[in-house]
Motif scaffolding. Structure first.
Motif, short mmCIF file in Angstrom:
data_model
loop_
_atom_site.label_atom_id
_atom_site.label_comp_id
_atom_site.label_asym_id
_atom_site.label_seq_id
_atom_site.Cartn_x
_atom_site.Cartn_y
_atom_site.Cartn_z
N VAL A 1 -4.89 2.16 4.07
CA VAL A 1 -3.67 2.41 3.32
C VAL A 1 -4.04 3.39 2.22
O VAL A 1 -4.96 3.13 1.45
CB VAL A 1 -3.10 1.10 2.74
CG1 VAL A 1 -2.03 1.40 1.71
CG2 VAL A 1 -2.52 0.24 3.85
N ASP A 2 -3.34 4.51 2.19
CA ASP A 2 -3.67 5.59 1.26
C ASP A 2 -5.14 5.98 1.35
O ASP A 2 -5.80 6.23 0.34
CB ASP A 2 -3.34 5.17 -0.18
CG ASP A 2 -1.85 5.12 -0.41
OD1 ASP A 2 -1.11 5.82 0.32
OD2 ASP A 2 -1.42 4.37 -1.30
N GLY A 3 -5.66 5.98 2.58
CA GLY A 3 -7.02 6.42 2.80
C GLY A 3 -8.09 5.38 2.49
O GLY A 3 -9.26 5.59 2.77
N LYS A 4 -7.66 4.22 1.94
CA LYS A 4 -8.66 3.19 1.62
C LYS A 4 -8.69 2.12 2.72
O LYS A 4 -7.63 1.58 3.09
CB LYS A 4 -8.34 2.54 0.28
CG LYS A 4 -8.80 3.39 -0.89
CD LYS A 4 -8.72 2.63 -2.20
CE LYS A 4 -7.34 2.14 -2.50
NZ LYS A 4 -6.59 2.75 -3.57
N LEU A 5 -9.87 1.82 3.21
CA LEU A 5 -10.01 0.79 4.24
C LEU A 5 -9.57 -0.55 3.69
O LEU A 5 -9.79 -0.86 2.52
CB LEU A 5 -11.47 0.68 4.69
CG LEU A 5 -11.96 1.76 5.66
CD1 LEU A 5 -13.41 1.49 6.04
CD2 LEU A 5 -11.08 1.79 6.90
N ILE A 6 -8.96 -1.36 4.57
CA ILE A 6 -8.47 -2.66 4.13
C ILE A 6 -9.59 -3.69 4.23
O ILE A 6 -10.21 -3.83 5.28
CB ILE A 6 -7.28 -3.08 4.99
CG1 ILE A 6 -6.09 -2.19 4.65
CG2 ILE A 6 -6.92 -4.54 4.77
CD1 ILE A 6 -5.10 -2.09 5.74
#
Ligand SMILES: Nc1ncnc2c1ncn2[C@@H]1O[C@H](COP(=O)(O)OP(=O)(O)OP(=O)(O)O)[C@@H](O)[C@H]1O
Ligand SMILES: [Mg+2]
Lengths: 260, 259
Positions: free
Chosen positions: A66-71
């Motif tokens: 999400v927005d380039g950040k891994l969950i």
């Protein structure tokens, strides 16, 4: 900001002989403020997709960000509206909506206007001090939506949020959601069994196939909606009578039928 | 329950009890079918009760005995509940904790709490400490079992909703875990209170300086059936009152289910 991206995501439940491939090669991007609905036959892996974005499950292969950040874990930046509402029955409507804001260490003075606005937005002002069991199903789901909205999340995840409601309440809630989406656009990933609901609400509809949980097709709704000016129409049944709507609905429906 | 329904139930209860007293009176005083040596008649019991209230019996007045017993039972009950609910929450929440603690539990559970009395007296003497120990052992178990079952039956979505909202650990325990298991916790508390009261009276029968169990014990040695009956009556009424009080607390605490 809030964009979701599935990059070649696979999910396997269990291991060895009993392993079940639930999803394979899912690649999908939901742009910021875009409303994407997923439809597909039962058991094709829709809920699993959403639960991985929420952080309740981990993908077996590939990445979701999400927005380039891994969950890595569940969190208030990805608010979930559950099918069975999942309110805290021991908290009042206000208490339920307020919980996420208190968790963000907001003072009462900071929270009050936000909670009041959320109550107003969902027409719940007169029930602020009621307990969930005193409310109808539709109202409970409104509380759940308010609880998610007030978090000001990057993305909203909804798994058949209106599945437990009767037909009339469902229509009211669908109209409400469209109103909300216009007032306060969000990135939404929305799962439903109802093709009509998907076409009415979404900017794009992803159709999943039964075998090995793949995305079979993605249908663009937004361009048609804008071209045909559905937004000018007040009521859901007026939209559903439009030729363009009927056409989209039946083409998605046919695509789904091939899966059964 | 509506006011009238409650009144009606109270009337029915009252008439049942009156019928029982009349039958008692008829069987003993009027017809003498039951001899007063075996079972006292209402008048003798009334006299014994008055004697117990003042000047007293078995070394003290009724008030002293009752206060003594209640202090022990409530102290033991609260200690057992605090420990038992905490342990139950831990065992319900953590599979690991459950795996460690459960074997000990399975080993100790078949031992009736009263079987601990000799050991308790050996360790702590005939005083109050030994009784508290036995009460805690007896009252602890239902709390652990019911609380841990309560935690384990919480719906998964409740946990997920709480995670999604970013709830920090202590708030999670206080505002999610405990309230969600509260109905089960109260079931445990009710059983635990009963166990505490039963155990206390039994422990006092074995040896005590004051307390309602002591009254029973002394009355038996004095072969004084009317006093035994009076003391039993007091035991019953106190047990009933405590359950009533707990029920009141429970209704307040779980008001969100019915309010
Ligand atoms: N925790 C789990 N363990 C094992 N298998 C699971 C688990 N969760 C889901 N599955 C399996 O993965 C597959 C996809 O399930 P999922 O719930 O995502 O389907 P769905 O598309 O949401 O179905 P429905 O429309 O009925 O809700 C199913 O075959 C299901 O049995
Ligand atoms: Mg599902």
């Amino acid at each position: 900001m809030g964009s979701i991206s599935f990059d070649n995501v696979g999910k396997v439940f269990g291991a060895g002989a009993g392993a079940l491939v639930a999803l394979e090669g899912i690649t999908l991007t939901v742009a910021d403020k875009e409303f994407v609905a997923i439809v597909g036959p039962s058991g094709c892996g829709k809920t699993t997709c959403l639960r991985m974005v929420a952080g309740f499950e981990r993908p077996s292969s590939g990445n979701i960000s999400v927005d380039g950040k891994l969950i890595v874990a569940p969190g208030p930046d990805r608010a979930v509206v559950f099918q069975q509402f999942a309110l805290f029955p021991w908290k009042t409507v206000r208490g339920n909506i307020e919980m996420g804001l208190r968790n963000k260490n907001m003072s009462l003075a900071q929270r009050m206007p936000l909670v009041d606005a959320a109550l107003k937005l969902m027409n719940l002002e007169s029930h602020a001090n009621a307990f969930p069991h005193q409310l109808s199903g539709g109202m409970q789901q409104r509380v759940a939506i308010a609880r998610a909205y007030v978090l000001d999340p990057a993305v909203l995840l909804m798994d058949e949020p209106f599945g437990a409601l009767d037909a009339q309440t469902r229509v009211v809630m669908q109209e409400e959601l469209v109103r909300l989406a216009r007032l306060n656009p969000r990135t939404v990933l929305f799962i439903t069994h109802s093709v009509e609901e998907a076409v009415y609400l979404a900017d794009r509809v992803a159709i999943m196939g039964r075998r090995h949980g793949r995305i079979k097709a993605i249908v663009d709704i937004k361009s048609v909606r804008l071209a045909e000016q559905w937004d000018q129409l007040e009521r859901i049944e007026d939209v559903m009578e439009q030729e363009s709507f009927v056409h989209l609905r039946s083409s998605i429906w046919k695509s789904l039928r091939e899966e059964k | 329950m509506g006011f009238y329904l409650r009144m009606r139930r109270a009337m029915v209860a009252l008439s049942t009890l009156s019928a029982l007293v009349v039958a008692w009176f008829v069987l003993t005083t009027v017809t003498g079918l039951i001899s007063s040596g075996r079972f006292p008649d209402p008048f003798a019991t009334w006299a014994a009760m008055r004697q117990l209230v003042s000047p007293g019996y078995a070394g003290s007045t009724l008030v002293v005995h009752v206060v003594h017993s209640l202090t022990l039972v409530l102290g033991g009950f609260m200690l057992a509940s605090t420990l038992g609910v905490s342990l139950g929450l831990l065992m319900g929440w953590s599979r690991k904790a459950e795996a460690f603690i459960n074997p000990i539990f399975l080993l100790l559970r078949p031992i009736p709490p009263l079987a601990w009395i000799p050991l308790a007296i050996l360790w702590l003497g005939l005083g109050d400490a030994a009784k508290i120990m036995v009460i805690v052992i007896a009252a602890f178990v239902p709390n652990v079992i019911n609380t841990s079952t309560g935690v384990r039956t919480i719906e998964k979505t409740v946990f997920e909703a709480s995670q999604m909202l970013g709830t920090p650990r202590w708030r999670f325990v206080g505002e999610v875990l405990i309230p969600a298991s509260l109905p089960a916790i109260f079931t445990g508390l009710r059983l635990s209170l009963q166990a505490a009261w039963t155990t206390l009276v039994a422990a006092e029968l074995v040896g005590a300086l004051a307390g309602i169990g002591l009254v029973l014990n002394v009355a038996q040695q004095d072969i004084y059936p009317a006093m035994i009956l009076s003391a039993m009556f007091v035991v019953g009424v106190l047990g009933w009152l405590m359950t009533l009080l707990l029920g009141f607390v429970e209704r307040r605490a779980l008001a969100w289910r019915t309010a």
